[in-house]
Design a protein around this motif. Structure first.
Motif, PDB file in Angstrom:
ATOM      1  N   GLY A 154     -14.893  36.334 -13.026  1.00  0.00           N
ATOM      2  CA  GLY A 154     -15.695  35.189 -13.423  1.00  0.00           C
ATOM      3  C   GLY A 154     -16.428  34.492 -12.292  1.00  0.00           C
TER       4      GLY A 154
ATOM      5  N   SER B 116     -19.722  30.616 -25.851  1.00  0.00           N
ATOM      6  CA  SER B 116     -20.382  31.619 -25.004  1.00  0.00           C
ATOM      7  C   SER B 116     -21.197  30.949 -23.908  1.00  0.00           C
TER       8      SER B 116
ATOM      9  N   ASN C  84     -21.520  27.396 -21.304  1.00  0.00           N
ATOM     10  CA  ASN C  84     -20.711  26.317 -20.723  1.00  0.00           C
ATOM     11  C   ASN C  84     -21.171  24.970 -21.259  1.00  0.00           C
TER      12      ASN C  84
ATOM     13  N   ASN D 127     -19.895  33.060 -16.738  1.00  0.00           N
ATOM     14  CA  ASN D 127     -18.555  33.175 -16.144  1.00  0.00           C
ATOM     15  C   ASN D 127     -18.107  34.630 -16.028  1.00  0.00           C
TER      16      ASN D 127
ATOM     17  N   GLN E 149     -19.119  37.430 -17.526  1.00  0.00           N
ATOM     18  CA  GLN E 149     -19.269  38.413 -18.601  1.00  0.00           C
ATOM     19  C   GLN E 149     -20.672  38.342 -19.188  1.00  0.00           C
TER      20      GLN E 149
ATOM     21  N   ALA F  98     -18.945  38.275 -25.994  1.00  0.00           N
ATOM     22  CA  ALA F  98     -18.308  37.492 -24.922  1.00  0.00           C
ATOM     23  C   ALA F  98     -18.200  36.021 -25.331  1.00  0.00           C
ATOM     24  N   GLN F  99     -17.049  35.477 -25.098  1.00  0.00           N
ATOM     25  CA  GLN F  99     -16.840  34.045 -25.360  1.00  0.00           C
ATOM     26  C   GLN F  99     -16.195  33.423 -24.129  1.00  0.00           C
ATOM     27  N   THR F 100     -16.912  33.534 -23.037  1.00  0.00           N
ATOM     28  CA  THR F 100     -16.382  33.078 -21.758  1.00  0.00           C
ATOM     29  C   THR F 100     -16.925  31.724 -21.330  1.00  0.00           C
TER      30      THR F 100
ATOM     31  N   GLN G 175     -17.146  27.767 -20.857  1.00  0.00           N
ATOM     32  CA  GLN G 175     -16.073  26.819 -20.515  1.00  0.00           C
ATOM     33  C   GLN G 175     -16.571  25.383 -20.642  1.00  0.00           C
TER      34      GLN G 175
END
Lengths: 69, 68, 555
Positions: free
Chosen positions: C29, C143, C145, C533, C535, C546-548, C550
């Motif tokens: 990440g 997905s 931020n 992050n 991905q 992708a569900q990165t 934040q």
């Protein structure tokens, strides 16, 4: 101190995509400023002072334009 | 750095009316004149707001015309 | 081995450095390495030859609060390269909110965002009341931020109930608001938003507007404990009021040592001194040490109207003003009357309205026949053997007045004037309003437009400067930790785009809101890949799983 008077009235785009009326006013102290009016307000003052169009506002005393609102 | 002069304004006090605001802000003018001038200088309150003339605590209320 | 190795790209780091040919290695990440010809290899290798590799873009003014509950990508923001968004602007967030106040807030949200009712009844379950509860409801499926603001109006609503929209707060209520704000900031809120402009569905001012300055001052004291942002919507249509708000913000910024921002600020030919005067005052206040950031959008403003509502577009034409102010049934009758219609056409000018109306565009998304959508009124009129003014009347009547017309570039549209403003170090590029005004116009693609109009076309900004304005600058202004720069150890939010083609697509209606609700969107052009992050969240025209995303950590 002379009366405030409308110098110009132009159409512009408002933030929300509606047209708005930008009225240029020479104030009683001689300063020229602009006032942006939303459609309801602009149509209301046009109706209350008997202006048939935006151009019809030009030259009128500002207090006369506002007297009905 | 010195700030340039800008147009003077006040903010309404809780439950203040236009009459009391005008008397407070422009004691140099007779009340009727002060009220008429303040209305004309503050169309965001006295023309464009619904209901018209509703004074809000957060308002900027100009107490003089635009500056030269 | 890297998780992702981006090879051969023109790397723009986001702080203004000149682009350099380089590789970028990403692992866990984070940006792990940047350099020429990285050797470690990657599980995924992306060839960015001929493309720019930059930090993900940051959009500091959005209203995606509700959409994030069913769409963690805030589509289509992400495909334009936006990897971090700030929702909760203009005094409105979805938390903290007591269950009994939901209906009240929904009315405000619908007024401002134009979301369909189904968005609040079918699209998600209200599982929260607190700010941390809302955070939990969106975390895990993001997905993109998110750095959420908490809204002053909802804080008032929580503490004062219906009185929030009636009166000034009492000292004990202000104290309760301070405690509540502190709780929200501890739960990750990036700051507080307030508004001096917004109204609810009944045109009544939103709760924040009933606050005395002392209340805002007390809330800013809490922001000062955390060093967090105050965002306001000033009376942007009036320069003197905007300057008064700048002075208030400067006072709060200096007293509580907080950053502040006001949005939006517009340029219009009709009030050409507005932005210069605004920026002059900002300059004076910044020189005193205040932090007051004016947000300016890149895109022009279009005027949109139908004959269903009186529009000032016709304010110069007396006969049109008269007819359009009639009640709808009488208006339709008048428009159907041949004598009246002839007079309207005659009043539109000797050219039959060609100059005034010929370039109007028929909008989709309403009742307009598909074959007319996107075409100019002049073109349609010629095809029908009519002049434009006549065509506007007949098309409106044929569609029960439910046909909308668009006058493109009606304001904030002078590239020559706006380019230098956007390049000004005092100006914070933002104010997109992403996720709001859904049925009025598209609020997506402002970043693409920045590059197409102000880098490629006018040259007001270099490519590197434009990237800086929407990456490291907003990250620093808002205190987003380790974002906005391509730097070792920073979050791997990366956009790969073609500097020769990046742009926004044409505005088009889609029906992808809950309950089949309509909104206008713009597709991205020239954006190849978006990494969030570490991905890949979007690539080659498609979203991934992708569900990165934040909730942004704050500095």
């Amino acid at each position: 101190m002379s009366d405030a008077v409308v110098l110009a009235a132009d159409i512009a785009a408002g933030h929300d995509g509606d047209a708005e009326l930008v009225v240029t006013v020479r104030y009683e102290n001689g300063v020229v400023g602009v006032v942006a009016l939303d459609s309801d307000s602009a149509f209301d003052i046009m109706q209350s002072c008997g202006a048939a169009s935006s151009a019809d506002l030009v030259g009128r005393p500002w207090h006369e334009v506002l007297k009905g609102v | 750095m010195t700030l340039s002069q800008q147009r003077r304004f006040t903010t309404p006090e809780p439950d203040e009316t236009l009459d009391s605001l005008a008397a407070r802000a422009r004691p140099d003018l007779d009340l009727a004149t002060a009220i008429e001038l303040i209305r004309g200088w503050n169309l965001h309150i006295f023309l464009m707001r619904r209901p018209r003339g509703l004074l809000l605590g957060g308002d900027v209320v100009f107490i003089e015309p635009p500056l030269i | 081995m890297f998780d992702i190795l981006i090879k051969n790209g023109m790397v723009i780091d986001g702080v203004g450095s000149k682009a350099v040919l380089s590789d970028v290695g990403i692992k866990d990440g984070k940006i792990l390495a940047i350099g020429e010809n990285l050797k470690d290899g990657g599980r995924q290798v992306l060839d960015a030859a001929g493309l720019v590799v930059s930090p993900g873009f940051i959009d500091p003014h959005t209203h995606f609060d509700a959409q994030l509950l069913w769409d963690g990508a805030a589509k289509p923001a992400l495909e334009h390269g936006v990897t971090s968004i700030i929702p909760g602007n203009c005094s409105l967030s979805l938390a903290p909110l007591k269950a009994e106040d939901r209906k009240t807030l929904i009315g405000m949200f619908q007024q401002i965002e134009e979301l369909p009712p189904a968005a609040f009844t079918d699209a998600f379950e209200w599982t929260w009341e607190t700010f941390s509860g809302y955070r939990a409801a969106i975390e895990g499926t993001l997905s993109v931020n998110v750095a959420p603001l908490v809204g002053h109006s909802v804080i008032r609503l929580w503490v004062m109930g219906a009185d929030a929209q009636q009166r000034a707060a009492r000292p004990e209520e202000i104290s309760a608001m301070q405690d509540l704000l502190r709780e929200c900031l501890n739960a990750g809120a990036v700051g507080l938003s307030t508004s001096f402009v917004d109204v609810d569905e009944n045109a009544r001012p939103v709760p924040s507007r009933f606050a005395q300055f002392q209340e805002l001052d007390a809330l800013c004291a809490v922001l000062g404990e955390f060093g967090r942002m105050l965002q306001i919507v000033p009376e942007f249509y009036d320069t003197d009021i905007t300057i008064a708000r700048i002075d208030q913000l400067a006072e709060l910024s200096l007293k509580h040592k907080i950053p502040t921002t006001l949005s939006p600020v517009f340029d219009n030919r009709q009030s050409p001194n507005n932005v210069p005067r605004t920026l002059a005052r900002i300059d004076e206040q910044m020189a005193r040490g205040a932090r007051v950031w004016p947000q300016m959008q890149t895109r022009p403003i279009d005027i949109s109207f139908s004959l269903l509502r009186p529009s000032l577009f016709f304010a110069r034409l007396p006969s049109w003003v008269k007819i359009l102010r009639l009640p709808v049934t009488e208006r339709i009758s008048a428009l159907r009357d041949p004598v009246t219609a002839d007079k309207l056409v005659a009043d539109a000018g000797e050219d039959g309205g060609e100059r005034l109306m010929g370039r109007l565009i028929v909008r989709g998304g309403g009742e307009a026949p598909e074959h007319l959508v996107g075409r100019t009124l002049g073109d349609i009129a010629a095809e029908r053997g009519e002049v434009p003014a006549r065509a506007l009347i007949t098309l409106s009547l044929e569609n029960d007045l439910e046909i909308a017309f668009l006058a493109a570039n009606g304001g904030h549209d002078s590239t020559d004037r706006i380019g230098p403003m956007l390049a000004n170090p005092l100006v914070h590029i933002g104010a997109s309003d992403g996720g709001a005004h859904l049925t009025s116009f598209s609020t997506y693609g402002d970043t693409g437009y920045l590059f197409s109009e102000f880098v490629r076309k006018s040259g007001a900004l270099t490519l590197e400067h434009a990237v800086q304005k929407i990456t490291s600058e907003p990250a620093e202004i808002w205190g987003l930790k380790d974002r906005g720069i391509l730097k070792t150890g920073y979050a791997a939010d990366v956009v790969i785009f073609d500097p020769l083609t990046i742009d926004r697509g044409i505005e088009r209606p889609v029906f992808d809101m809950p309950g089949g609700g309509m909104r206008y969107v713009r597709d991205s052009i020239g954006v190849d890949t978006v990494v969030v992050n570490g991905q890949i969240a979007w690539a080659k025209g498609a979203y991934t799983n992708a569900q990165t995303g934040q909730i942004c950590e704050l500095a």
